[in-house]
Design a protein around this motif. Structure first.
Motif, PDB file in Angstrom:
ATOM      1  N   GLY A   3      99.157 102.611  16.788  1.00  0.00           N
ATOM      2  CA  GLY A   3      98.463 103.888  16.658  1.00  0.00           C
ATOM      3  C   GLY A   3      98.969 104.965  17.600  1.00  0.00           C
ATOM      4  O   GLY A   3      98.214 105.857  17.979  1.00  0.00           O
ATOM      5  N   LEU A   4     100.247 104.915  17.970  1.00  0.00           N
ATOM      6  CA  LEU A   4     100.823 105.888  18.902  1.00  0.00           C
ATOM      7  C   LEU A   4     101.853 106.747  18.175  1.00  0.00           C
ATOM      8  O   LEU A   4     102.515 106.295  17.246  1.00  0.00           O
ATOM      9  N   GLU A   5     101.982 107.982  18.631  1.00  0.00           N
ATOM     10  CA  GLU A   5     102.982 108.906  18.086  1.00  0.00           C
ATOM     11  C   GLU A   5     103.914 109.346  19.207  1.00  0.00           C
ATOM     12  O   GLU A   5     103.452 109.784  20.270  1.00  0.00           O
ATOM     13  N   ILE A   6     105.213 109.218  18.973  1.00  0.00           N
ATOM     14  CA  ILE A   6     106.217 109.645  19.945  1.00  0.00           C
ATOM     15  C   ILE A   6     106.635 111.062  19.579  1.00  0.00           C
ATOM     16  O   ILE A   6     107.249 111.291  18.535  1.00  0.00           O
ATOM     17  N   LEU A   7     106.296 112.018  20.429  1.00  0.00           N
ATOM     18  CA  LEU A   7     106.593 113.417  20.154  1.00  0.00           C
ATOM     19  C   LEU A   7     108.032 113.774  20.517  1.00  0.00           C
ATOM     20  O   LEU A   7     108.681 114.545  19.802  1.00  0.00           O
ATOM     21  N   GLU A   8     108.517 113.211  21.617  1.00  0.00           N
ATOM     22  CA  GLU A   8     109.844 113.598  22.081  1.00  0.00           C
ATOM     23  C   GLU A   8     110.353 112.562  23.080  1.00  0.00           C
ATOM     24  O   GLU A   8     109.562 111.925  23.777  1.00  0.00           O
ATOM     25  N   ALA A   9     111.659 112.419  23.136  1.00  0.00           N
ATOM     26  CA  ALA A   9     112.305 111.572  24.144  1.00  0.00           C
ATOM     27  C   ALA A   9     113.480 112.341  24.711  1.00  0.00           C
ATOM     28  O   ALA A   9     114.229 112.972  23.959  1.00  0.00           O
ATOM     29  N   ARG A  10     113.627 112.302  26.027  1.00  0.00           N
ATOM     30  CA  ARG A  10     114.693 113.035  26.696  1.00  0.00           C
ATOM     31  C   ARG A  10     115.355 112.157  27.749  1.00  0.00           C
ATOM     32  O   ARG A  10     114.676 111.411  28.459  1.00  0.00           O
ATOM     33  N   ILE A  11     116.687 112.245  27.844  1.00  0.00           N
ATOM     34  CA  ILE A  11     117.429 111.538  28.889  1.00  0.00           C
ATOM     35  C   ILE A  11     117.309 112.324  30.181  1.00  0.00           C
ATOM     36  O   ILE A  11     117.687 113.501  30.239  1.00  0.00           O
ATOM     37  N   THR A  12     116.769 111.704  31.216  1.00  0.00           N
ATOM     38  CA  THR A  12     116.564 112.380  32.494  1.00  0.00           C
ATOM     39  C   THR A  12     117.611 112.014  33.541  1.00  0.00           C
ATOM     40  O   THR A  12     117.762 112.739  34.530  1.00  0.00           O
ATOM     41  N   TYR A  13     118.317 110.913  33.343  1.00  0.00           N
ATOM     42  CA  TYR A  13     119.331 110.492  34.322  1.00  0.00           C
ATOM     43  C   TYR A  13     120.397 109.686  33.594  1.00  0.00           C
ATOM     44  O   TYR A  13     120.086 108.845  32.754  1.00  0.00           O
ATOM     45  N   LEU A  14     121.654 109.966  33.912  1.00  0.00           N
ATOM     46  CA  LEU A  14     122.760 109.240  33.294  1.00  0.00           C
ATOM     47  C   LEU A  14     123.929 109.220  34.267  1.00  0.00           C
ATOM     48  O   LEU A  14     124.390 110.269  34.719  1.00  0.00           O
ATOM     49  N   ALA A  15     124.395 108.019  34.596  1.00  0.00           N
ATOM     50  CA  ALA A  15     125.529 107.875  35.516  1.00  0.00           C
ATOM     51  C   ALA A  15     126.081 106.468  35.380  1.00  0.00           C
ATOM     52  O   ALA A  15     125.399 105.547  34.914  1.00  0.00           O
TER      53      ALA A  15
END
Length: 342
Positions: free
Chosen positions: A250-262
């Motif tokens: 019963g959950l909705e994912i509105l957005e996903a963003r990459i915050t760290y990449l190395a």
């Protein structure tokens, strides 16, 4: 199990006033009965008994008082049976024996909403039994607001086997409270686990940088997709992957963003040297291409103007000197020949 909206009336304030009034009458009955017993009146014992009984049991209706703020919900059960969900803000009175259910109330994640509150004041419980201390009862409410989950950085191997560290922030909300409460044991922990799993599944498809002969779309054709250069596409695929896994909760994912990449620390220095070497090679290639073009242009201009006639040996010497000057890392040191070349 599907969510059912509780259709009870917002009569919490009237029931609160009625309960207080009945308490006052119970205390008055207690005092009046004691006075009558001292005066020898027989029916004074009845007033005294009514006052004692109500004083002991009169707090039960308070358990049915429910206060809801905007973007909050209460999942109500009665002796284990799901009655419905209150979604609209207001002051309600429900069956005093109803219990509000939220198995994730005590779960604290690195996300908005999971903030320790001050528990030092008294308040009337809006979900549980009687008077409680602090915000214990408030934790049984389910927030319907958009919340941000920031899982810790993970070390994952990309499609070339290079370990990279990556972190994401996921914006989500509860859309079906019945599924969130009854279909999974703890919907917050469930979401966190599915975010980790989806992140690993997607990252393993992409290289960190653009690599040759790598298919990231699954169409059988090599493309230029990469974690560093296709951040928006990767984030969207992570969001879709998480959404598939949490639909049943019963959950909705509105957005996903990459915050760290190395790159992982153990290979970061090597990969930096590799990037530097690649940049140097590209720069040298550009310098050589430009130098060859300039030499070619110089020879063509000399032939057109017929300023000097050069044989093949002199042309070779001139080309060599020009390439040394144009491709060198340092300024050229001119040598003046005062005599003949032969």
């Amino acid at each position: 199990m599907e969510e059912r909206i509780y259709n009870g009336k917002k009569n919490g304030l009237s029931m609160l006033l009625l309960t207080i009034l009945l308490y006052i009458l119970g205390i008055a009955s207690l005092i009046f009965g004691a006075v009558l017993l001292e005066g020898g009146v027989g029916y004074g014992a009845a007033f005294l008994a009514i006052g004692i009984i109500y004083s002991l049991l009169g707090w039960i209706p308070w358990c049915g008082l429910k206060v809801l703020k905007p973007q909050e919900a209460l999942v109500l059960t009665l002796f284990g049976k799901y009655l419905g969900t209150i979604r609209e803000e207001g002051f309600y009175f429900v069956n005093p024996f109803c219990t509000a259910v939220n198995p994730a109330a005590a779960t604290k994640l690195a996300q908005s909403g999971d903030i320790q509150r001050n528990n030092s004041h008294l308040s009337i419980s809006s979900e549980g039994a009687g008077i409680t201390v602090g915000m214990e009862g408030m934790g049984r409410k389910i927030s319907l607001k958009a919340m941000t989950l920031s899982n810790g950085r993970q070390k994952i191997n990309d499609c070339l086997g290079n370990p990279v560290e990556i972190g994401i922030a996921v914006i989500w909300r509860v859309t079906d409270t019945a599924k969130a409460v009854f279909k999974v044991d703890n919907y917050k922990e469930y979401l966190s686990l599915q975010c980790d799993s989806a992140l690993r599944n997607i990252v393993r498809i992409y290289p960190y940088d653009v690599a040759a002969n790598v298919d990231t779309t699954g169409d059988g054709m090599a493309d230029e997709g990469s974690l560093r250069g296709s951040a928006e596409v990767v984030a969207e695929r992570i969001r879709d992957e998480i959404q598939k896994k949490v639909n049943d909760a019963g959950l909705e994912i509105l957005e996903a963003r990459i915050t760290y990449l190395a790159y992982a620390p153990e290979i970061a220095s090597v990969m930096l040297q590799r990037q530097q070497a690649s940049a140097i090679i590209d720069a040298r290639k550009m310098i050589v291409d430009g130098a060859v073009g300039m030499v070619e242009m110089a020879l063509e201009r000399l032939n057109e103007k017929q300023l000097v006639n050069l044989d093949e040996e002199r042309k070779a010497a001139m080309v060599s000197n020009l390439l040394v000057v144009l491709c060198g890392n340092h300024d050229a040191q001119p040598v003046i020949n005062s005599g003949s070349l032969y």
